[in-house]
Design a protein around this motif. Structure first.
Motif, PDB file in Angstrom:
ATOM      1  N   TRP A  41       0.851  -1.199   0.000  1.00 25.67           N
ATOM      2  CA  TRP A  41       0.000   0.000   0.000  1.00 25.67           C
ATOM      3  C   TRP A  41       0.881   1.241   0.000  1.00 25.67           C
ATOM      4  CZ3 TRP A  41      -1.319   3.712   3.975  1.00 25.67           C
ATOM      5  CH2 TRP A  41      -2.492   4.437   3.732  1.00 25.67           C
ATOM      6  N   LYS A  42       0.614   2.171  -0.904  1.00 27.01           N
ATOM      7  CA  LYS A  42       1.473   3.344  -1.090  1.00 27.01           C
ATOM      8  C   LYS A  42       1.159   4.441  -0.069  1.00 27.01           C
ATOM      9  CE  LYS A  42       3.496   2.100  -5.084  1.00 27.01           C
ATOM     10  NZ  LYS A  42       3.351   0.674  -5.031  1.00 27.01           N
ATOM     11  N   ARG A  43       2.134   4.723   0.791  1.00 25.59           N
ATOM     12  CA  ARG A  43       1.985   5.791   1.783  1.00 25.59           C
ATOM     13  C   ARG A  43       2.338   7.163   1.219  1.00 25.59           C
ATOM     14  NH1 ARG A  43       2.667   4.427   7.466  1.00 25.59           N
ATOM     15  NH2 ARG A  43       2.202   2.219   7.731  1.00 25.59           N
ATOM     16  N   ASP A  44       3.012   7.186   0.067  1.00 23.49           N
ATOM     17  CA  ASP A  44       3.499   8.458  -0.462  1.00 23.49           C
ATOM     18  C   ASP A  44       2.521   9.110  -1.435  1.00 23.49           C
ATOM     19  OD1 ASP A  44       3.800   6.523  -2.369  1.00 23.49           O
ATOM     20  OD2 ASP A  44       5.820   7.115  -2.985  1.00 23.49           O
ATOM     21  N   ARG A  45       1.315   8.572  -1.532  1.00 22.99           N
ATOM     22  CA  ARG A  45       0.322   9.197  -2.402  1.00 22.99           C
ATOM     23  C   ARG A  45      -0.936   9.513  -1.598  1.00 22.99           C
ATOM     24  NH1 ARG A  45      -1.336   4.365  -6.525  1.00 22.99           N
ATOM     25  NH2 ARG A  45      -2.978   5.826  -7.053  1.00 22.99           N
ATOM     26  N   MET A  46      -1.756  10.395  -2.134  1.00 21.08           N
ATOM     27  CA  MET A  46      -2.982  10.756  -1.428  1.00 21.08           C
ATOM     28  C   MET A  46      -3.954   9.583  -1.449  1.00 21.08           C
ATOM     29  SD  MET A  46      -5.345  14.146  -1.812  1.00 21.08           S
ATOM     30  CE  MET A  46      -4.135  15.134  -0.936  1.00 21.08           C
ATOM     31  N   THR A  47      -4.584   9.328  -0.312  1.00 26.02           N
ATOM     32  CA  THR A  47      -5.611   8.296  -0.234  1.00 26.02           C
ATOM     33  C   THR A  47      -6.918   8.964   0.176  1.00 26.02           C
ATOM     34  OG1 THR A  47      -6.108   6.074   0.627  1.00 26.02           O
ATOM     35  CG2 THR A  47      -5.148   7.630   2.196  1.00 26.02           C
ATOM     36  N   TRP A  48      -8.000   8.619  -0.507  1.00 26.21           N
ATOM     37  CA  TRP A  48      -9.293   9.255  -0.275  1.00 26.21           C
ATOM     38  C   TRP A  48     -10.192   8.310   0.513  1.00 26.21           C
ATOM     39  CZ3 TRP A  48     -10.426  14.255  -1.471  1.00 26.21           C
ATOM     40  CH2 TRP A  48      -9.519  14.927  -2.310  1.00 26.21           C
ATOM     41  N   ILE A  49     -10.775   8.824   1.589  1.00 26.72           N
ATOM     42  CA  ILE A  49     -11.714   8.045   2.398  1.00 26.72           C
ATOM     43  C   ILE A  49     -13.092   8.698   2.305  1.00 26.72           C
ATOM     44  CG2 ILE A  49      -9.939   7.109   3.917  1.00 26.72           C
ATOM     45  CD1 ILE A  49     -10.659   9.210   6.006  1.00 26.72           C
ATOM     46  N   LYS A  50     -14.126   7.846   2.316  1.00 27.29           N
ATOM     47  CA  LYS A  50     -15.484   8.318   2.093  1.00 27.29           C
ATOM     48  C   LYS A  50     -16.411   7.781   3.173  1.00 27.29           C
ATOM     49  CE  LYS A  50     -13.853   7.670  -2.483  1.00 27.29           C
ATOM     50  NZ  LYS A  50     -12.446   7.224  -2.353  1.00 27.29           N
ATOM     51  N   PRO A  51     -17.028   8.630   3.973  1.00 27.21           N
ATOM     52  CA  PRO A  51     -17.970   8.146   4.982  1.00 27.21           C
ATOM     53  C   PRO A  51     -19.295   7.634   4.404  1.00 27.21           C
ATOM     54  CG  PRO A  51     -17.069  10.295   5.599  1.00 27.21           C
ATOM     55  CD  PRO A  51     -16.698  10.051   4.173  1.00 27.21           C
TER      56      PRO A  51
END
Length: 197
Positions: A41-51
């Motif tokens: 899993w890439k920690r150096d890129r933006m990750t989007w979370i959705k409620p």
């Protein structure tokens, strides 16, 4: 009662909030099995979370889009979620909310989190007249998310497929009963004021 234009709707408890992400099986399955994201899993890129569960279904096509076949429900601490909101910036410039475009550009470069307000969706994934939060995490926020905030990770792909099948069969009542019980998140005015909420 009419929905406000911007509101966080989520499955939440007194201490946690559930957000959704979708990944290819090589990321999603180990994450659900281990309760944390794998080394790939890439920690150096933006990750989007959705409620919003239905917004996630719109984004991943009920878990059918390539690279998004595994739908995860990630339960995180409310403390962590609210830290991200307090340290976030809107992903687009809004006249009247930001002093000027230059100030917003500096804020968005510095902020470890970004907020987008996207149209909420119904069971047919059609747009509704109000919006739900999507939260992008980068830098420090990604590290905190992966290492500190996660309480549990569940594979909800079978649930997504079951609800989708009921929608296709036009059994919307049964589909609705299976949806996660999302309710307004008690964010307070101060938490969302800088985000147009």
């Amino acid at each position: 009662m009419e929905e406000p234009r911007h509101r966080i709707r989520a499955l939440h408890t007194a201490s946690t909030i559930t957000v959704y992400q979708a990944y290819a099986p090589d990321i999603g399955l180990p994450a659900a099995r281990e309760g944390r994201f794998p080394a790939a899993w890439k920690r150096d890129r933006m990750t989007w979370i959705k409620p919003s569960f239905l917004w996630m279904m719109y984004r991943c096509g009920w878990g059918a889009k390539t690279g998004q076949e595994t739908v995860l429900a990630v339960e995180i601490t409310r403390d962590g979620f609210e830290w991200a909101l307090r340290h976030s910036c809107l992903s687009h410039y809004v006249r009247g909310l930001h002093p000027d475009r230059g100030t917003w550009q500096r804020q968005v470069k510095r902020a470890p989190a970004r907020v987008q307000w996207d149209p909420e969706r119904d069971l047919h994934l059609r747009t509704l007249p109000y919006r739900s939060l999507q939260l992008g995490l980068s830098g420090e926020a990604v590290r905190r998310y992966a290492d500190e905030w996660i309480v549990s990770i569940s594979d909800v792909t079978p649930l997504a497929h079951e609800i989708h099948a009921l929608v296709r069969d036009r059994d919307l009542d049964s589909a609705t009963r299976l949806l996660p019980r999302e309710s307004p998140y008690p964010s307070g005015d101060d938490l969302l004021a800088h985000l147009g909420g």
